[in-house]
Design an enzyme around this catalytic site. Sequence first.
Site, PDB file in Angstrom:
ATOM      1  N   VAL A   1      95.430 -47.009  71.754  1.00  0.00           N
ATOM      2  CA  VAL A   1      94.057 -46.684  71.373  1.00  0.00           C
ATOM      3  C   VAL A   1      93.112 -47.652  72.095  1.00  0.00           C
ATOM      4  CG1 VAL A   1      92.485 -46.304  69.452  1.00  0.00           C
ATOM      5  CG2 VAL A   1      94.942 -46.059  69.103  1.00  0.00           C
TER       6      VAL A   1
ATOM      7  N   ASP B   1     100.866 -38.952  56.062  1.00  0.00           N
ATOM      8  CA  ASP B   1     101.110 -40.357  56.362  1.00  0.00           C
ATOM      9  C   ASP B   1      99.974 -41.218  55.839  1.00  0.00           C
ATOM     10  OD1 ASP B   1     102.613 -42.453  57.245  1.00  0.00           O
ATOM     11  OD2 ASP B   1     102.003 -42.290  59.346  1.00  0.00           O
TER      12      ASP B   1
END
Length: 947
Positions: A635, A745
């Site tokens: 990221v 998640d």
Amino acid sequence: MGQRTILVSLLLLFNYLLVAETETANQDFIALKALMDSWKDVPLSWSGSDPCDDGWDGIKCTNSHVTSIVLPSMGLTGHLSGDIGLLSELDTLDLSYNKGLTGSLPQEIGNLKLSNLFLVGCSFIGPIPDNIGSLQQLVFLSLNSNRFSGKIPASIGNLSKLTWLDLTDNQLEGPIPVSSGGAPGLDKLLNAKHFHLGMNKLSGTIPPQLFSSEMTLIHVLLDRNQLTGSIPSTLGLVQSLEVVRFDSNSLTGPVPLNINNLTKVSELYLSNNKLMGPLPNLSGIKSLGYLDMSNNSFDPSEFPPWLTTLGSLTTLKMEGTQLTGQIPVSLFSLTNLQTVVLKHNDLNGTLDIGTGYGMKLHRIELQDNKIDSLKQHDEVSSIKIILVNNPICQETGTTESYCFDLPFNITYAAPPNICLPVTCSSDQILSPKCKCAYPFMGILTFRTLSFLDWEKDAGLEKSLMDEFKEDHLPVDSVSLSNLTMNQFQYLELSLQVFPSGQDYFNRTEISSISCLLSNLTKHPFYFIAYTYGHYEDPMESSKSSHIAFITGAAVGGSVVLVLLLLAGIYAFHQKKRAEKAIAKSNPFGRWVSKDSECMTPQLKGIKQFSFVEIQKYTRNFSQDNDIGSGGYGKVYRGTLPDRQLVAIKRAQKDSKQGRIEFKAELELLSRVHHKNLVSLVGFCFERGEQMLVYEYVPNGTLHDTITGKSGIRLDWIRRLKVALGAARGLAYLHEHANPPIIHRDIKPNNILLDEHLNAKVADFGLSKPMIDCEKDHVTTQVKGTLGYLDPEYYTSQQLTEKSDVYSFGVVMLELITARKPIERGKYIVKVVRNSIDRTKDLYGLHEFLDPVIINLGSTLKGMEKFIDLSLMCLEDSSADRPTMNEVVKELENLLHSAGFNATAESSTAASTSSSYDEITTGSSQHLYSNESFDSSVVPLQQKIKAK
Ligand SMILES: *[C@@H]1O[C@H](CO)[C@@H](O)[C@H](O)[C@H]1NC(C)=O
Ligand SMILES: *[C@@H]1O[C@H](CO)[C@@H](O)[C@H](O)[C@H]1NC(C)=O
Ligand SMILES: *[C@@H]1O[C@H](CO)[C@@H](O)[C@H](O)[C@H]1NC(C)=O
Ligand SMILES: *[C@@H]1O[C@H](CO)[C@@H](O)[C@H](O)[C@H]1NC(C)=O
Ligand SMILES: *[C@@H]1O[C@H](CO)[C@@H](O)[C@H](O)[C@H]1NC(C)=O
């Protein structure tokens, strides 16, 4: 002759060109085109030049190869062309319930890599090709209810992975193949659970070699064939057997003694054979529920006393088996017994059913015996006893009800219809939920009689609805009716499946529903559908396609014609290349074109970035801008020209998705807007890169905050607010996203905090919209993070919204304890559950609370309720957990009673994405302007550095 040579060369040349110049997937395209040309009616969506990308109904691809063709109940007519063999990556082929599909199954099917082959209820004829044995990966083979003839190919014995072999209801003949010499046979199928070979014309003996102790069979159904010889004693070696059907053959000889060793058998059908010798002793089969030994040539015998020891017995059928003497009264006290059929025997004496007969007993058929008296202890009994043609009824003038033969009135007690009387338009039908619609219909045929247990409480309807729900199919309700016993003593029910939302199903939906029904291995029935004729898109006869004349060419004779054709094909090819080139430069350009309406995504408000742009925004993915990594890849932080900060997720090589999947994820994300969800700004799909561009959320993850890593410290009220924010985000995914999304998640790492420390749920990477039959039930792979995983999901692999609720419960505990869910081998959920003492202040959990909350000094008002709520979320059974909406309500109440008006805020919760204007990139100060608890928030270190 010369002409033909030229023709062949030209065709070869053409083939060469075709293969050489285009992508591999072209072969798949050609194969599909050829299939299409051999079918009269194909779905309208089969148009456009790229089956993988143009949304062809029933086609699934991986890496631009067709991996699945699922077209049940599509009204296809024609034959299955050998070109199917070109689909080198095909894994699943389901063409069930296309009554119009006939012709033989092409040899080329053996070239595939299939693991699932479902051709249930079509009209295929001819032999099953021998090279079906080349399908090394095959797990499910369902060719039932066709008109296949010839022998069962011995090569099926090579399919070592096969668990399901269903050839029922065909015209197969000859012996059951077993291995010999080097040749394969069905005895080699050690993984097979089901041999369904009934209703054929199989002959010869049942080879002893067919069974061995290594086998794992649970169903052996050989009924209604022409098998001879005796039942091999090797059957007794297959300890896993549960249902054995040998009825309606010509079997002779005695029943082997060791059949008594099959302790798991619940249904045993030996009726309508010529079995001889003494009645077998089955006293060891304690699980036996259904026993039919009728119409054999057993030695005359007294009623076997061991029968009265079979506690599971529900149905006993021994018609015409030369039974003599009196029926022991203890038979009727078997608690599960429902039906006793002992017609055409020599039973005599008194029929005494005693006083302690089983509650479920409802029918005793004793026609044609020698019974001369009846002892009934109850004045009124609901048991129907039939003694027609016994001495007791042969006295003239007897009018007792037991002297009348009432046919077995089998009815299916459908749940009560609660609809007001409504008349539906001509061909529509009223659903159990009182809506007029076009249902999908067919017949359920029960392979076994376990059905009787379903009858109560609409068990079967509910069970089917559960299956549909599990796969998120748009089914409103199901209706079962018309219970009949068909001529072969199988029970049948009519099934109607009603659509929800609209009043008809579309093709995708029918295909998913059929796929589910043709593949119901949990249930004791098989389904044969009627053709569904209510698609809103009209059937269209196969459009003349460019490729169509390839097959035409092969039979055409003239060189001139072929040259013309080649010219045509060349032109077509050039066009296709051009299309491909365009497609490459802008793979999503075609999305807006008209011919792919059904796939047009709603990508409103998100931008497509070029690779060069992203490079610029991230300063060529500089180390400085690397702000983390995850399963998906890295990221990076980036700055758009308008100074907006973004977080860019760059997929790693191995986590890249297929184009379709990436597109699907984009469509999904672009539709999801909520202030408590991280929103998508754009994407980049170029140069083999897949990147998602998200809004930048400056204060990092909740995990970093709880662990103290980010330097932000949250007081109690702020923690409540974070919990509420995350709960609202989740509730939105569950209740308002369309289709609903299960996050899968949830953990503090996936909850981000914005500049006002509002929670934003992130990382939908694992999220999965619940749409199609296929994806869900083939690959239910448990995903998530240890410690947060719903134990019910983990064990059942059935994913529901409640799994997120569970994970959220763990996060709630983490919010107040600042402990990892699993620490030093201890599971926080258990620790809290075991330590809780509801009589004490803070439930006696002081020692577990995060010292930071206590140090920040605010009162912990509502903490007990918060703990109660988290434990409710953590209930073992998902049904006992609240929905996210309920969690939101409860958290709002908590905040309210703690003195903060949370509901006022929720009214603005809809799709406002935070404005970045508030962030001045040079500032390390945040203005928590009008909030009363600012002082408690201590942003020690800001993540945004001045640049
Ligand atoms: C039944 O099984 C047991 C062990 O499972 C075996 O010892 C016995 O020989 C078997 N009986 C027959 C008749 O095969
Ligand atoms: C029933 O039949 C058996 C022989 O089949 C006979 O021995 C017995 O006496 C008969 N019982 C009655 C009550 O008729
Ligand atoms: C069969 O049962 C149903 C409901 O139990 C009843 O309405 C019907 O009259 C019965 N039919 C016969 C032939 O007994
Ligand atoms: C039930 O049977 C009746 C009479 O045979 C028939 O008209 C009706 O269509 C059947 N219902 C269904 C749902 O198939
Ligand atoms: C069919 O229905 C599904 C939802 O049930 C929908 O996603 C799909 O777009 C529909 N297909 C067409 C062609 O309308």
